[in-house]
Design a protein around this motif. Structure first.
Motif, PDB file in Angstrom:
ATOM      1  N   LEU A   1       1.091  -1.231  -0.045  1.00 32.28           N
ATOM      2  CA  LEU A   1      -0.256  -0.220  -0.599  1.00 32.28           C
ATOM      3  C   LEU A   1       0.560   1.168  -0.293  1.00 32.28           C
ATOM      4  O   LEU A   1       0.328   2.249  -0.439  1.00 32.28           O
ATOM      5  N   LEU A   2       2.545   1.180   0.565  1.00 39.07           N
ATOM      6  CA  LEU A   2       2.962   2.215   1.035  1.00 39.07           C
ATOM      7  C   LEU A   2       3.568   2.457  -0.886  1.00 39.07           C
ATOM      8  O   LEU A   2       3.455   4.034  -1.344  1.00 39.07           O
ATOM      9  N   ALA A   3       4.096   1.633  -1.242  1.00 43.63           N
ATOM     10  CA  ALA A   3       4.382   2.196  -2.622  1.00 43.63           C
ATOM     11  C   ALA A   3       2.851   2.390  -3.710  1.00 43.63           C
ATOM     12  O   ALA A   3       3.522   3.104  -4.396  1.00 43.63           O
TER      13      ALA A   3
ATOM     14  N   GLN B   1     -11.031   5.748  -9.855  1.00 42.16           N
ATOM     15  CA  GLN B   1      -9.878   4.799  -9.748  1.00 42.16           C
ATOM     16  C   GLN B   1      -8.807   4.192  -9.244  1.00 42.16           C
ATOM     17  O   GLN B   1      -8.555   3.734  -8.761  1.00 42.16           O
ATOM     18  N   VAL B   2      -8.548   6.115  -8.509  1.00 44.63           N
ATOM     19  CA  VAL B   2      -7.890   6.018  -7.298  1.00 44.63           C
ATOM     20  C   VAL B   2      -7.897   4.681  -5.613  1.00 44.63           C
ATOM     21  O   VAL B   2      -8.062   4.129  -5.098  1.00 44.63           O
ATOM     22  N   ALA B   3      -9.828   4.176  -5.613  1.00 44.56           N
ATOM     23  CA  ALA B   3      -9.884   4.393  -4.762  1.00 44.56           C
ATOM     24  C   ALA B   3     -10.548   2.873  -5.303  1.00 44.56           C
ATOM     25  O   ALA B   3     -10.262   2.078  -4.354  1.00 44.56           O
ATOM     26  N   SER B   4     -10.979   2.176  -7.136  1.00 44.18           N
ATOM     27  CA  SER B   4     -10.861   0.704  -6.324  1.00 44.18           C
ATOM     28  C   SER B   4      -8.959   0.377  -6.308  1.00 44.18           C
ATOM     29  O   SER B   4      -9.310  -1.043  -6.086  1.00 44.18           O
TER      30      SER B   4
ATOM     31  N   ARG C   1      -8.281  -2.573  -4.038  1.00 37.89           N
ATOM     32  CA  ARG C   1      -7.858  -3.895  -4.638  1.00 37.89           C
ATOM     33  C   ARG C   1      -6.325  -4.588  -4.262  1.00 37.89           C
ATOM     34  O   ARG C   1      -6.461  -5.815  -3.613  1.00 37.89           O
ATOM     35  N   LYS C   2      -5.867  -3.380  -3.825  1.00 39.20           N
ATOM     36  CA  LYS C   2      -4.263  -3.506  -3.190  1.00 39.20           C
ATOM     37  C   LYS C   2      -4.963  -4.223  -1.238  1.00 39.20           C
ATOM     38  O   LYS C   2      -4.206  -4.602  -1.138  1.00 39.20           O
TER      39      LYS C   2
ATOM     40  N   ASN D   1      -7.086  -5.570  -0.459  1.00 40.10           N
ATOM     41  CA  ASN D   1      -7.876  -6.776  -0.756  1.00 40.10           C
ATOM     42  C   ASN D   1      -6.476  -7.924  -0.883  1.00 40.10           C
ATOM     43  O   ASN D   1      -6.827  -8.538   0.095  1.00 40.10           O
ATOM     44  N   ALA D   2      -6.108  -7.552  -1.582  1.00 47.40           N
ATOM     45  CA  ALA D   2      -4.726  -8.526  -1.986  1.00 47.40           C
ATOM     46  C   ALA D   2      -3.684  -8.881  -0.568  1.00 47.40           C
ATOM     47  O   ALA D   2      -2.909 -10.080  -0.511  1.00 47.40           O
ATOM     48  N   THR D   3      -3.961  -7.624   0.156  1.00 47.33           N
ATOM     49  CA  THR D   3      -2.998  -7.449   1.049  1.00 47.33           C
ATOM     50  C   THR D   3      -3.980  -7.912   2.394  1.00 47.33           C
ATOM     51  O   THR D   3      -3.085  -8.795   3.442  1.00 47.33           O
ATOM     52  N   TRP D   4      -5.180  -8.339   2.916  1.00 51.68           N
ATOM     53  CA  TRP D   4      -5.485  -9.026   3.135  1.00 51.68           C
ATOM     54  C   TRP D   4      -5.459  -9.917   3.231  1.00 51.68           C
ATOM     55  O   TRP D   4      -4.920 -11.240   4.765  1.00 51.68           O
ATOM     56  N   LEU D   5      -5.901 -11.131   1.855  1.00 52.40           N
ATOM     57  CA  LEU D   5      -5.550 -12.105   1.297  1.00 52.40           C
ATOM     58  C   LEU D   5      -4.406 -12.671   1.948  1.00 52.40           C
ATOM     59  O   LEU D   5      -3.949 -14.022   2.270  1.00 52.40           O
ATOM     60  N   GLN D   6      -3.363 -11.814   1.782  1.00 48.62           N
ATOM     61  CA  GLN D   6      -1.964 -12.316   2.059  1.00 48.62           C
ATOM     62  C   GLN D   6      -1.451 -12.239   3.728  1.00 48.62           C
ATOM     63  O   GLN D   6      -0.799 -13.328   4.011  1.00 48.62           O
ATOM     64  N   TYR D   7      -2.641 -11.543   4.290  1.00 49.46           N
ATOM     65  CA  TYR D   7      -1.957 -11.446   5.600  1.00 49.46           C
ATOM     66  C   TYR D   7      -2.733 -13.019   6.179  1.00 49.46           C
ATOM     67  O   TYR D   7      -1.991 -13.548   7.012  1.00 49.46           O
TER      68      TYR D   7
END
Length: 461
Positions: free
Chosen positions: A140-142, A272-275, A279-280, A282-288
């Protein structure tokens, strides 16, 4: 015989939508048509005798002077593009067609305003860049850093931040905050009455300028926190699931002013920023959650084992000790059966919290499953150090638990294994700690004990 009449040439030129300019050898205007005021904001009489280069955007001056020299050497420039600063401070993009008149010793040019075309191209490029960043950013920071960069190419964004709202916790946080005066604010409830919380709560943009400040900050419901900016522009980040936060730009000086056009532009890219952020997230949460226990928020068995393997490699390299504690809760099943699974879940969460408080930042506690936990202690000097931590944990878990009006009492049995005394790999250390835990349980529970290395043969059988 009738002849067609034609308006005088100056009248014809003043009727053109494009501006006609004549510049002498010193680069000073000697003539501009009426359209110059529409494009650049200056009346023709304001421009006569003024140097052309003064109005060019500072970043474009060098190549503009180079192009002027090429024109004066006889080259024809049909599609030269640069930026100018209007009288009102706005930037305009211009496409020039220009040539040199050797006889008159002047440059004659036609200026076509392509600002809207450039804006549309920039917004399209921004949308594509944001979409790409959502897939390529490592975290997310990147992603926030890239979004800041992209928005900075559309409008001034020296002071920029992202606010995100966690509805489950009712918490508005500021994970990305770049400002020349203030540090990132602490997380706060949505009803905190700040400008950002108003944007998120109502899902509507706010553009605060000196002219609108009094109306926006009228009454006690909305307050401004931090160094007061001259202009403040925030737009909501909205997805089909609702408003997830806001993006904000602000300015502290008159050099940068925000307008309703800037608001529309920022709002255009915000979806677009919100999406991309969602998306990121959700991906971070799934990885977590792939490596964590959702109930206690602790590393699960797989992640704990992975960290233990990494720690063992470092311990071998640096010739240091580490220890594994295997913790089993005594009488948890009775408490869970007597008070229900909801209370049982609260008990497990509180157990995790109490164990965490007994450890250093460098240590790891994981939930292996059910009522079993494990602790990884790094850099211990002797086995007694691990035993002291185990006693601290045992004491913390033996104190009564107050959970939703119920008082519960449990205890714990803890087994201790130390590297390298009890094994040099993960499997041996975990088995030693597990065996030591069962030995402690057999001694009457609410005990802790260090593995007995004499049981090598029994464990390897």
């Amino acid at each position: 015989m009738e002849t067609n009449s034609c308006p005088p040439l100056p009248t014809v030129m003043d009727l053109l939508l494009d501006a006609i300019c004549v510049v002498d050898t010193e680069g000073r205007y000697v003539y501009v048509s009426a359209a110059y005021e529409r494009i650049f904001g200056f009346r023709p009489e304001e421009m006569i005798g003024r140097r052309m280069i003064e109005l060019v955007h500072p970043d474009d001056r060098e190549r503009t002077l180079q192009a002027a020299n090429e024109i004066m050497s006889g080259q024809f420039k049909p599609n030269f593009q640069n930026r100018y600063i209007r009288k009102d401070g706005k930037v305009v993009h211009i496409m020039w067609s220009a040539r040199w008149s050797e006889v008159d010793q002047v440059r004659i040019a036609v200026a076509h305003d392509i600002t809207e075309l450039k804006r549309a191209e920039a917004m399209q490029a921004a949308l594509l860049a944001i979409s790409e960043a959502a897939h390529t950013a490592e975290d997310l920071l990147a992603l926030f850093q890239r979004i800041h960069q992209i928005i900075g190419e559309l409008l001034p964004a020296r002071n920029f931040f992202v606010a995100l709202y966690d509805e489950r916790r009712d918490e508005l946080s500021f994970p990305y905050f770049v400002d020349e005066y203030d540090q990132a604010p602490a997380p706060r409830p949505l009803n905190s009455g700040t400008l950002t919380s108003e944007v998120v709560g109502k899902g509507q943009p706010i553009l605060m300028t000196p002219g609108t400040r009094a109306d926006i900050l009228l009454g006690p419901d909305v307050q401004y926190i931090g160094h007061e900016s001259l202009d403040w522009l925030g737009v909501p980040l909205t997805t089909p699931n609702g408003c997830i936060g806001a993006i904000v730009v602000q300015s502290y000086s008159g050099d940068v002013r925000y307008t309703v056009e800037d608001q529309a532009l920022l709002q255009f890219v915000s979806n677009q920023v919100a999406s991309a952020i969602e998306r990121k997230q959700n991906a971070t949460w799934l990885q977590y959650i792939a490596g964590h226990d959702v109930l206690t928020d602790l590393p699960n068995r797989e992640l704990f084992h992975d960290r233990l393997e990494t720690a063992l490699a470092a311990a071998r390299r640096d010739q240091q000790r580490l220890s594994v504690l295997y913790i089993d809760l005594d009488r948890f099943k009775q408490a869970n059966d007597s008070h229900g699974h909801e209370i049982g879940d609260l008990l497990l969460r509180e157990t995790a919290r109490r164990i965490r408080r007994c450890l250093r930042e460098s240590d790891t506690v994981g939930r292996l499953g059910g009522d079993e936990f494990a602790v990884l202690l790094l850099g211990i000097h002797r086995p007694d150090d691990a035993a002291a931590v185990a006693e601290k944990i045992r004491d913390a878990l033996s104190r009564p638990f107050e959970l939703s009006g119920h008082q519960l009492e449990i205890s714990s049995s803890i087994g201790i294994a130390v590297y390298p005394e009890h094994g040099e790999d993960r499997k041996h250390l975990m088995r030693y700690a597990d065996t030591a835990m069962y030995a402690a349980k057999k001694q009457g529970r609410n005990q802790s004990g260090i593995a007995d290395s004499r049981h090598d043969t029994e464990l390897d059988a």
